[in-house]
Write a protein that holds these residues in place. Structure first.
Motif, PDB file in Angstrom:
ATOM      1  N   MET A   9      -8.778   5.022 -11.167  1.00 39.77           N
ATOM      2  CA  MET A   9      -8.098   3.940 -10.457  1.00 39.77           C
ATOM      3  C   MET A   9      -7.408   3.012 -11.451  1.00 39.77           C
ATOM      4  SD  MET A   9      -7.692   2.282  -7.457  1.00 39.77           S
ATOM      5  CE  MET A   9      -7.356   0.613  -6.876  1.00 39.77           C
ATOM      6  N   PHE A  42      -4.210  -3.343 -10.624  1.00 35.17           N
ATOM      7  CA  PHE A  42      -3.059  -3.908  -9.929  1.00 35.17           C
ATOM      8  C   PHE A  42      -2.766  -5.315 -10.449  1.00 35.17           C
ATOM      9  CE2 PHE A  42      -3.598  -0.286  -7.483  1.00 35.17           C
ATOM     10  CZ  PHE A  42      -2.634  -0.160  -6.505  1.00 35.17           C
ATOM     11  N   ARG A  75      -4.550  14.555  -2.938  1.00 38.44           N
ATOM     12  CA  ARG A  75      -4.656  13.204  -3.461  1.00 38.44           C
ATOM     13  C   ARG A  75      -5.874  13.079  -4.366  1.00 38.44           C
ATOM     14  NH1 ARG A  75      -8.555  13.632  -1.109  1.00 38.44           N
ATOM     15  NH2 ARG A  75      -9.845  12.470   0.309  1.00 38.44           N
ATOM     16  N   LEU A  81      -2.516  -7.435   0.282  1.00 39.99           N
ATOM     17  CA  LEU A  81      -3.072  -6.083   0.175  1.00 39.99           C
ATOM     18  C   LEU A  81      -4.552  -6.071   0.545  1.00 39.99           C
ATOM     19  CD1 LEU A  81      -2.786  -3.112  -0.599  1.00 39.99           C
ATOM     20  CD2 LEU A  81      -3.208  -3.763  -2.987  1.00 39.99           C
ATOM     21  N   LEU A 118      -9.468  -4.433  -7.376  1.00 41.02           N
ATOM     22  CA  LEU A 118      -8.044  -4.117  -7.451  1.00 41.02           C
ATOM     23  C   LEU A 118      -7.425  -4.615  -8.759  1.00 41.02           C
ATOM     24  CD1 LEU A 118      -6.957  -4.979  -3.791  1.00 41.02           C
ATOM     25  CD2 LEU A 118      -7.156  -2.699  -4.806  1.00 41.02           C
ATOM     26  N   PHE A 140       0.830  -1.206   0.000  1.00 45.05           N
ATOM     27  CA  PHE A 140       0.000   0.000   0.000  1.00 45.05           C
ATOM     28  C   PHE A 140       0.863   1.255   0.000  1.00 45.05           C
ATOM     29  CE2 PHE A 140      -2.299   3.417   2.117  1.00 45.05           C
ATOM     30  CZ  PHE A 140      -3.518   3.407   1.453  1.00 45.05           C
ATOM     31  N   CYS A 159      -2.152   8.246  -4.264  1.00 46.60           N
ATOM     32  CA  CYS A 159      -3.532   8.679  -4.549  1.00 46.60           C
ATOM     33  C   CYS A 159      -4.443   8.585  -3.332  1.00 46.60           C
ATOM     34  CB  CYS A 159      -4.124   7.842  -5.682  1.00 46.60           C
ATOM     35  SG  CYS A 159      -3.292   8.050  -7.266  1.00 46.60           S
ATOM     36  N   HIS A 160      -4.028   7.851  -2.311  1.00 48.62           N
ATOM     37  CA  HIS A 160      -4.886   7.624  -1.144  1.00 48.62           C
ATOM     38  C   HIS A 160      -4.161   8.022   0.137  1.00 48.62           C
ATOM     39  CE1 HIS A 160      -7.771   5.337  -3.597  1.00 48.62           C
ATOM     40  NE2 HIS A 160      -6.720   4.798  -4.172  1.00 48.62           N
ATOM     41  N   SER A 162       2.610   1.550  -3.510  1.00 48.86           N
ATOM     42  CA  SER A 162       1.817   1.581  -4.743  1.00 48.86           C
ATOM     43  C   SER A 162       0.531   2.396  -4.654  1.00 48.86           C
ATOM     44  CB  SER A 162       1.451   0.144  -5.160  1.00 48.86           C
ATOM     45  OG  SER A 162       2.599  -0.656  -5.326  1.00 48.86           O
ATOM     46  N   CYS A 163       0.005   2.624  -3.455  1.00 52.67           N
ATOM     47  CA  CYS A 163      -1.331   3.228  -3.321  1.00 52.67           C
ATOM     48  C   CYS A 163      -1.335   4.599  -2.660  1.00 52.67           C
ATOM     49  CB  CYS A 163      -2.250   2.315  -2.508  1.00 52.67           C
ATOM     50  SG  CYS A 163      -2.272   0.592  -3.024  1.00 52.67           S
TER      51      CYS A 163
END
Length: 339
Positions: free
Chosen positions: A317, A320, A276, A331, A305, A261, A268-269, A264-265
């Protein structure tokens, strides 16, 4: 266009309507999701009162027109052996002309009075310490809900207390949207750079469905959210849960998911970061749906995802698909345990 061609077009339209009527939308919306005829809030009840009142006026007008129509049709019908003497009929009748001019005006005035009153009543900004203020931000294709007094934000799921006024301050970040909870009240435009205000309340605890009512792109029909109306005690518990620090990461699998997370995440989050692009996932494990439309479970989260654009076309989005099964499972576990 020939008559035969017109009938062909009508036949195609009828067939299309029959096919669409058989479409199964139960995976996206329940059967009562857009039921505006069973309101559970003050604004919805007033809107329904206006609907019934306008229908009553229209029925009265329709009955009068049909009565006159049938009377004329019967009295002046063509009959064998009878010649209509037109000389004894006047070209106009002043009294009748005044009547059918005044009556429609009276009907419009009768409808305008409660409409204007309800419009001003619903536009009035409520005051008092017991008024809940929620800031709503529309994105393509998800909803963000900020609780400024409580100090946190969430997405796709709005919680409100039963029996209290909720004042919404509504804006957007990209294109035009429209905020709408059919069971609670009317729609409000979502305009980037402008704040529109709306006040709603829920008189009964339950789960209500919200929609975007303005065509905003490929996934407009999927831009849904949930409204959870709950008793004050349950609402206070939810506030406390959302205000508390997230649960600590315990298992090795969750720690692996946290690393994925963060690498890679988080761009944006990134929690409360206003820059974001994606929703805050700090308390993702408390939600009742995924992306606002999918049932909250591990299978649907993995599907989202892997390829979110196959579920919500046009979403920002990214998929993944570079994660192997073990990494995807880690994840998923991490996100579902963020409570």
């Amino acid at each position: 266009m020939s008559r035969k061609g017109l009938w062909r077009i009508l036949a195609v339209l009828a067939l299309a309507m029959l096919v669409l009527a058989g479409c199964d939308s139960s995976k996206i919306l329940p059967s009562d999701a857009l039921n505006v005829l069973d309101p559970k809030g003050t604004a919805g009840e007033k809107s329904l009162d206006l609907i019934y009142f306008s229908i009553a006026i229209m029925l009265v007008v329709f009955a009068i027109v049909m009565a006159i129509f049938i009377y004329v049709l019967v009295k002046f019908r063509k009959r064998e052996g009878v010649t209509l003497d037109r000389s004894k009929y006047k070209d106009h009748n002043t009294v009748l002309e005044i009547i059918w001019t005044v009556l429609p005006i009276a009907a419009l005035v009768a409808l305008a009075i409660p409409t204007v009153k309800y419009t001003f009543d619903l536009a009035e900004v409520p005051k008092g310490d017991d008024v809940l203020v929620v800031e709503v931000v529309g994105h393509q294709y998800w909803w963000e809900f900020k609780y400024p007094k409580q100090g946190f934000k969430t997405a796709q799921e709005l919680h409100i207390p039963v029996g209290k006024k909720v004042h919404f301050k509504i804006t957007g970040t990209d294109v035009l949207h429209a905020f709408w909870v059919p069971a609670l009240g009317g729609k409000m435009d979502v305009i980037p750079g402008r704040v529109n205000e709306l006040t709603l309340d829920a008189k009964k605890a339950g789960l209500y469905h919200g929609k975007c009512a303005e065509l905003c792109g490929a996934s407009h029909a999927l831009m849904d959210f949930k409204v959870v109306a709950e008793e004050q005690a349950d609402f206070d518990k939810w506030i406390a849960k959302m205000s508390a620090p997230p649960a600590p990461v315990v298992t090795a699998k969750e720690k692996q998911g946290e690393e994925i997370f963060n690498s890679s995440c988080i761009k944006c989050h990134a929690g409360m970061d206003p820059k974001r692009e994606g929703p805050d996932l700090t308390k993702f494990g408390n939600r009742q749906s995924i992306a606002g439309i999918l049932k909250y479970d591990e299978k649907n989260l993995k599907a989202w995802l892997k390829d979110p654009k196959s579920i919500k076309p046009g979403t920002k989005m990214e998929k993944f698909d570079f994660l192997n099964d073990q990494e995807l499972d880690a994840l998923t576990q991490y996100l579902m345990n963020r409570k």
